[in-house]
Motif scaffolding. Structure first.
Motif, PDB file in Angstrom:
ATOM      1  N   THR A  69       0.809  -1.218   0.000  1.00 34.79           N
ATOM      2  CA  THR A  69       0.000   0.000   0.000  1.00 34.79           C
ATOM      3  C   THR A  69       0.847   1.275   0.000  1.00 34.79           C
ATOM      4  O   THR A  69       0.508   2.267  -0.648  1.00 34.79           O
ATOM      5  CB  THR A  69      -0.933   0.008   1.221  1.00 34.79           C
ATOM      6  OG1 THR A  69      -1.714  -1.177   1.201  1.00 34.79           O
ATOM      7  CG2 THR A  69      -1.836   1.225   1.209  1.00 34.79           C
ATOM      8  N   GLN A  70       1.973   1.259   0.697  1.00 36.19           N
ATOM      9  CA  GLN A  70       2.763   2.488   0.857  1.00 36.19           C
ATOM     10  C   GLN A  70       3.241   3.069  -0.470  1.00 36.19           C
ATOM     11  O   GLN A  70       3.061   4.268  -0.720  1.00 36.19           O
ATOM     12  CB  GLN A  70       3.943   2.215   1.794  1.00 36.19           C
ATOM     13  CG  GLN A  70       4.594   3.493   2.301  1.00 36.19           C
ATOM     14  CD  GLN A  70       5.625   3.204   3.385  1.00 36.19           C
ATOM     15  OE1 GLN A  70       6.265   2.154   3.348  1.00 36.19           O
ATOM     16  NE2 GLN A  70       5.746   4.104   4.320  1.00 36.19           N
ATOM     17  N   PRO A  71       3.830   2.286  -1.374  1.00 29.72           N
ATOM     18  CA  PRO A  71       4.236   2.849  -2.680  1.00 29.72           C
ATOM     19  C   PRO A  71       3.046   3.363  -3.479  1.00 29.72           C
ATOM     20  O   PRO A  71       3.149   4.377  -4.171  1.00 29.72           O
ATOM     21  CB  PRO A  71       4.901   1.665  -3.382  1.00 29.72           C
ATOM     22  CG  PRO A  71       5.311   0.753  -2.295  1.00 29.72           C
ATOM     23  CD  PRO A  71       4.254   0.884  -1.250  1.00 29.72           C
ATOM     24  N   PHE A  72       1.920   2.651  -3.382  1.00 27.26           N
ATOM     25  CA  PHE A  72       0.734   3.085  -4.114  1.00 27.26           C
ATOM     26  C   PHE A  72       0.248   4.446  -3.619  1.00 27.26           C
ATOM     27  O   PHE A  72      -0.095   5.328  -4.408  1.00 27.26           O
ATOM     28  CB  PHE A  72      -0.371   2.037  -3.944  1.00 27.26           C
ATOM     29  CG  PHE A  72      -1.691   2.457  -4.534  1.00 27.26           C
ATOM     30  CD1 PHE A  72      -1.895   2.421  -5.905  1.00 27.26           C
ATOM     31  CD2 PHE A  72      -2.713   2.913  -3.706  1.00 27.26           C
ATOM     32  CE1 PHE A  72      -3.112   2.827  -6.448  1.00 27.26           C
ATOM     33  CE2 PHE A  72      -3.915   3.317  -4.245  1.00 27.26           C
ATOM     34  CZ  PHE A  72      -4.118   3.273  -5.612  1.00 27.26           C
ATOM     35  N   LEU A  73       0.246   4.606  -2.287  1.00 30.44           N
ATOM     36  CA  LEU A  73      -0.186   5.891  -1.720  1.00 30.44           C
ATOM     37  C   LEU A  73       0.765   7.016  -2.084  1.00 30.44           C
ATOM     38  O   LEU A  73       0.355   8.149  -2.365  1.00 30.44           O
ATOM     39  CB  LEU A  73      -0.303   5.778  -0.200  1.00 30.44           C
ATOM     40  CG  LEU A  73      -1.436   4.882   0.313  1.00 30.44           C
ATOM     41  CD1 LEU A  73      -1.366   4.757   1.837  1.00 30.44           C
ATOM     42  CD2 LEU A  73      -2.795   5.441  -0.110  1.00 30.44           C
ATOM     43  N   ARG A  74       2.080   6.691  -2.098  1.00 30.68           N
ATOM     44  CA  ARG A  74       3.064   7.723  -2.478  1.00 30.68           C
ATOM     45  C   ARG A  74       2.863   8.139  -3.929  1.00 30.68           C
ATOM     46  O   ARG A  74       2.931   9.309  -4.286  1.00 30.68           O
ATOM     47  CB  ARG A  74       4.474   7.188  -2.259  1.00 30.68           C
ATOM     48  CG  ARG A  74       4.926   7.210  -0.807  1.00 30.68           C
ATOM     49  CD  ARG A  74       6.441   7.145  -0.703  1.00 30.68           C
ATOM     50  NE  ARG A  74       6.975   5.930  -1.297  1.00 30.68           N
ATOM     51  CZ  ARG A  74       7.240   4.830  -0.594  1.00 30.68           C
ATOM     52  NH1 ARG A  74       7.004   4.803   0.727  1.00 30.68           N
ATOM     53  NH2 ARG A  74       7.732   3.758  -1.183  1.00 30.68           N
ATOM     54  N   LYS A  75       2.610   7.150  -4.792  1.00 32.86           N
ATOM     55  CA  LYS A  75       2.398   7.433  -6.203  1.00 32.86           C
ATOM     56  C   LYS A  75       1.120   8.260  -6.402  1.00 32.86           C
ATOM     57  O   LYS A  75       1.095   9.220  -7.199  1.00 32.86           O
ATOM     58  CB  LYS A  75       2.292   6.121  -6.974  1.00 32.86           C
ATOM     59  CG  LYS A  75       2.206   6.307  -8.476  1.00 32.86           C
ATOM     60  CD  LYS A  75       2.188   4.967  -9.192  1.00 32.86           C
ATOM     61  CE  LYS A  75       2.120   5.164 -10.716  1.00 32.86           C
ATOM     62  NZ  LYS A  75       2.095   3.861 -11.423  1.00 32.86           N
ATOM     63  N   PHE A 109       1.794  11.778  -5.285  1.00 31.32           N
ATOM     64  CA  PHE A 109       2.634  12.472  -6.255  1.00 31.32           C
ATOM     65  C   PHE A 109       1.816  12.944  -7.461  1.00 31.32           C
ATOM     66  O   PHE A 109       1.954  14.085  -7.914  1.00 31.32           O
ATOM     67  CB  PHE A 109       3.763  11.547  -6.721  1.00 31.32           C
ATOM     68  CG  PHE A 109       4.583  12.113  -7.836  1.00 31.32           C
ATOM     69  CD1 PHE A 109       5.543  13.099  -7.599  1.00 31.32           C
ATOM     70  CD2 PHE A 109       4.387  11.683  -9.148  1.00 31.32           C
ATOM     71  CE1 PHE A 109       6.278  13.626  -8.642  1.00 31.32           C
ATOM     72  CE2 PHE A 109       5.118  12.213 -10.190  1.00 31.32           C
ATOM     73  CZ  PHE A 109       6.080  13.195  -9.941  1.00 31.32           C
ATOM     74  N   ILE A 110       0.947  12.060  -7.948  1.00 29.19           N
ATOM     75  CA  ILE A 110       0.108  12.404  -9.101  1.00 29.19           C
ATOM     76  C   ILE A 110      -0.848  13.547  -8.746  1.00 29.19           C
ATOM     77  O   ILE A 110      -1.017  14.498  -9.517  1.00 29.19           O
ATOM     78  CB  ILE A 110      -0.685  11.164  -9.570  1.00 29.19           C
ATOM     79  CG1 ILE A 110       0.285  10.126 -10.167  1.00 29.19           C
ATOM     80  CG2 ILE A 110      -1.738  11.567 -10.610  1.00 29.19           C
ATOM     81  CD1 ILE A 110      -0.383   8.802 -10.504  1.00 29.19           C
ATOM     82  N   THR A 111      -1.462  13.450  -7.571  1.00 28.78           N
ATOM     83  CA  THR A 111      -2.399  14.494  -7.131  1.00 28.78           C
ATOM     84  C   THR A 111      -1.690  15.841  -6.997  1.00 28.78           C
ATOM     85  O   THR A 111      -2.186  16.882  -7.449  1.00 28.78           O
ATOM     86  CB  THR A 111      -3.052  14.105  -5.799  1.00 28.78           C
ATOM     87  OG1 THR A 111      -3.710  12.847  -5.942  1.00 28.78           O
ATOM     88  CG2 THR A 111      -4.049  15.168  -5.359  1.00 28.78           C
ATOM     89  N   THR A 112      -0.500  15.818  -6.357  1.00 27.71           N
ATOM     90  CA  THR A 112       0.272  17.054  -6.163  1.00 27.71           C
ATOM     91  C   THR A 112       0.686  17.653  -7.506  1.00 27.71           C
ATOM     92  O   THR A 112       0.619  18.865  -7.712  1.00 27.71           O
ATOM     93  CB  THR A 112       1.522  16.772  -5.308  1.00 27.71           C
ATOM     94  OG1 THR A 112       1.122  16.197  -4.060  1.00 27.71           O
ATOM     95  CG2 THR A 112       2.295  18.050  -5.052  1.00 27.71           C
ATOM     96  N   THR A 113       1.111  16.775  -8.422  1.00 17.72           N
ATOM     97  CA  THR A 113       1.532  17.245  -9.751  1.00 17.72           C
ATOM     98  C   THR A 113       0.372  17.878 -10.504  1.00 17.72           C
ATOM     99  O   THR A 113       0.519  18.950 -11.122  1.00 17.72           O
ATOM    100  CB  THR A 113       2.110  16.075 -10.571  1.00 17.72           C
ATOM    101  OG1 THR A 113       3.218  15.491  -9.875  1.00 17.72           O
ATOM    102  CG2 THR A 113       2.564  16.550 -11.945  1.00 17.72           C
ATOM    103  N   LEU A 114      -0.787  17.241 -10.450  1.00 18.59           N
ATOM    104  CA  LEU A 114      -1.965  17.765 -11.143  1.00 18.59           C
ATOM    105  C   LEU A 114      -2.397  19.105 -10.558  1.00 18.59           C
ATOM    106  O   LEU A 114      -2.747  20.045 -11.296  1.00 18.59           O
ATOM    107  CB  LEU A 114      -3.123  16.764 -11.066  1.00 18.59           C
ATOM    108  CG  LEU A 114      -2.964  15.487 -11.908  1.00 18.59           C
ATOM    109  CD1 LEU A 114      -4.116  14.523 -11.637  1.00 18.59           C
ATOM    110  CD2 LEU A 114      -2.900  15.829 -13.392  1.00 18.59           C
TER     111      LEU A 114
END
Length: 343
Positions: A22-28, A31-36
């Motif tokens: 779960t941890q890598p998925f949440l980080r990804k 990251f996507i949300t922050t980038t958008l």
């Protein structure tokens, strides 16, 4: 190991396995949300800055310095003049070209981005024609032309006060009939001034009349860069008063275009005008009740290039218009000498 023990170990390891997955998925996802969000913020900022820049440049047109004067260009003697705007908020500079004691004067009202020379019209040649017809000529710069005035373009709001100041200057120094010859936004300014004058303007020639309203603003914006009408128009109108100190909603567009003016008006426009559609002046002309008012729509002619399209016809029609008003005025004020009408 017994089955029970294996289940116990597996159960103990399951939270750890789930955490690792779960941890890598949440980080990804973060990251996507922050980038958008960052891209959205950057895009919105660029959009706002772009429209703020358009509003900023509208109030600060680039204007070339004066290159000549009436004597150098067309051998006409002149004097430098200065006068205040009617409301006293700005000082105007110009040239007065006398015509040997004449008591009739034409005031040129130049367009946006131009000055008293407005060479593409060209004003010097028109001044020479007027001088030959025994008209004085006043050529002056609107306040936003002179950097020392620290004034911005206001779409005719303050400019109309400056034109009224020019009219007052001629009244006080020369008197007689006063005509306004306006070009583009200078023509729109003349109409705004005419709403406020008290019979001081004897007639107006309006070449390529431009009035700054929502439609003409968007039309001109879209020629620089293709943008959607919404929200571009709303954003520019929002930023304009913030950056330039005056709202475009103050331009009395409806009143200007629906008024029947007391003085004769000669409306001249081209069918290929891409800054101010010719149907604007055609609709305005229908509102006019002065029988001496005229309209001339030139097929294929472009904005402020009407003289260049048909120079001889342009000069003859405009001079006939002015001289016709003068003749009518002179006939109206002829004293009654008691001579029978049958004679």
């Amino acid at each position: 190991m017994s089955t029970t023990s294996l289940k116990t170990v597996t159960g103990a390891l399951q939270p750890t396995i789930d955490h690792v997955i779960t941890q890598p998925f949440l980080r990804k996802k973060k990251f996507i949300t922050t980038t958008l969000l960052a891209l959205l913020l950057i895009g919105t900022s660029i959009l706002l800055i772009f429209h703020a820049y358009i509003a900023w440049t509208l109030g600060r047109p680039h204007i070339e310095p004066l290159h000549s004067n009436p004597m150098k260009s067309v051998r006409l003697p002149y004097s430098d003049v200065s006068f205040p705007s009617y409301n006293g908020k700005s000082k105007l500079d110009g040239w007065f070209i006398p015509a040997g004691g004449a008591t009739k004067t034409v005031i040129f009202s130049h367009g946006y981005g131009g000055n008293r020379e407005e060479e593409w019209v060209p004003l010097y040649k028109l001044a020479r024609e007027l001088h030959a017809q025994h008209y004085n000529v006043l050529m002056f710069d609107y306040g936003y032309v002179n950097p020392s005035n620290h004034r911005l373009m206001t779409g005719g709001i303050q400019e109309s006060q400056e034109l009224l100041g020019a009219i007052e200057y001629v009244k006080q120094t020369n008197g007689g009939s006063i005509y306004v010859w306006g070009f583009s936004m200078g023509a729109g300014t003349a109409l705004q001034a005419a709403l406020q004058q008290n019979g001081d303007i004897s007639g107006m020639i309006l070449d390529s009349t431009f009035l700054l309203n929502a439609d003409t603003l968007y039309l001109n914006m879209n020629q620089i860069v293709h943008v959607p009408k919404y929200p571009s128009l709303q954003l520019v109108r929002l930023f304009f008063p913030v950056l330039n100190g005056v709202s475009l909603r103050q331009v009395p567009y409806t009143q200007v275009t629906t008024t029947s003016y007391s003085m004769p008006i000669f409306l001249i426009h081209g069918t290929e005008d891409n800054k101010a559609p010719h149907n604007l002046v055609e609709a305005m002309f229908k509102q006019q009740h002065n029988t001496s008012s005229k309209i001339w729509i030139l097929p294929g002619a472009k904005h402020e290039l009407l003289y260049r399209a048909e120079p001889k016809t342009y000069v003859s029609r405009t001079m006939n218009f002015l001289n016709g008003i003068e003749s009518s005025t002179a006939a109206a004020v002829q004293p009654n000498l008691g001579i029978p009408s049958s004679l």
